[in-house]
Design a protein around this motif. Structure first.
Motif, short mmCIF file in Angstrom:
data_model
loop_
_atom_site.label_atom_id
_atom_site.label_comp_id
_atom_site.label_asym_id
_atom_site.label_seq_id
_atom_site.Cartn_x
_atom_site.Cartn_y
_atom_site.Cartn_z
N ASP A 106 -15.50 -6.17 3.34
CA ASP A 106 -16.02 -4.84 3.11
C ASP A 106 -16.99 -4.43 4.22
O ASP A 106 -17.75 -5.25 4.75
N TRP B 291 -16.54 -0.86 -1.14
CA TRP B 291 -15.95 -1.46 -2.33
C TRP B 291 -16.45 -0.87 -3.64
O TRP B 291 -15.69 -0.72 -4.59
N LYS C 273 -6.97 -0.06 -8.88
CA LYS C 273 -6.69 -0.37 -7.47
C LYS C 273 -6.17 0.87 -6.74
O LYS C 273 -5.20 0.81 -5.99
N ALA D 238 -3.07 0.15 -3.89
CA ALA D 238 -3.03 -1.00 -2.99
C ALA D 238 -3.01 -2.29 -3.80
O ALA D 238 -4.01 -2.63 -4.44
N MET E 12 -11.84 0.87 1.76
CA MET E 12 -10.57 1.58 1.88
C MET E 12 -10.74 2.76 2.82
O MET E 12 -11.78 3.45 2.79
N PHE F 189 -8.84 -6.04 -3.30
CA PHE F 189 -9.09 -4.59 -3.35
C PHE F 189 -10.51 -4.29 -3.77
O PHE F 189 -11.19 -3.46 -3.17
N SER G 57 -13.00 -4.66 -0.97
CA SER G 57 -12.56 -4.13 0.32
C SER G 57 -12.99 -2.70 0.52
O SER G 57 -13.09 -1.93 -0.44
N THR H 56 -6.47 -0.84 4.05
CA THR H 56 -7.50 -1.70 3.47
C THR H 56 -8.25 -2.44 4.57
O THR H 56 -7.67 -2.80 5.60
N TYR I 76 -10.83 -5.77 4.84
CA TYR I 76 -11.58 -6.88 4.26
C TYR I 76 -12.02 -7.78 5.38
O TYR I 76 -11.22 -8.13 6.24
N VAL J 150 0.87 -1.17 0.00
CA VAL J 150 0.00 0.00 0.00
C VAL J 150 0.90 1.23 0.00
O VAL J 150 1.76 1.36 0.88
#
Length: 124
Positions: free
Chosen positions: A102, A53, A77, A24, A34, A29, A32, A98, A100, A4
């Protein structure tokens, strides 16, 4: 290897604008959330903004709402933080992270991969 990387920081006068970028290289991604966080000297890392996401849901700290805008480009990304009407109190190192699975969160502990940060300095 997860990577990242933030960019776009710098020195700006109060009232000015900056656009931070973050790339990232995580396989998740596109599914996810952010987040952007910041840490000023002597202070804890704090939440700035987050985006889900698909970009359809965002969240902002009260201190930046109406001045900052978070966006993302899943094909590249990348996630961005457009910062307008900057104030000296916005001075900090800004981090991208990030999350995950989401889901919006303001808790840094919910975010797994972090960049090294980019310095933003706003002069009065």
């Amino acid at each position: 290897q997860v990577q990242v990387v933030e960019s776009g920081g710098g020195l700006v006068q109060a009232g000015g604008s900056l656009r931070l970028s973050c790339v990232a290289s995580v396989s998740t991604f596109t599914v996810s959330t952010m987040g952007w966080f910041r840490q000023a000297p002597g202070k804890e890392r704090g939440f700035v903004a987050a985006i889900r996401w698909n970009g359809g849901n965002t969240d902002y700290a009260d201190s930046v709402k109406g001045r900052f805008t978070v966006s993302r480009d899943n094909a590249k990304k990348m996630v961005y933080l457009q910062m307008n009407s900057l104030k000296p109190e916005d001075t900090a190192v800004y981090y991208c992270a990030t999350k995950y699975p989401d889901g919006l969160s303001r808790n840094p502990g919910d975010f797994g991969s972090w960049g090294q940060g980019t310095q933003v300095t706003v002069s009065s």
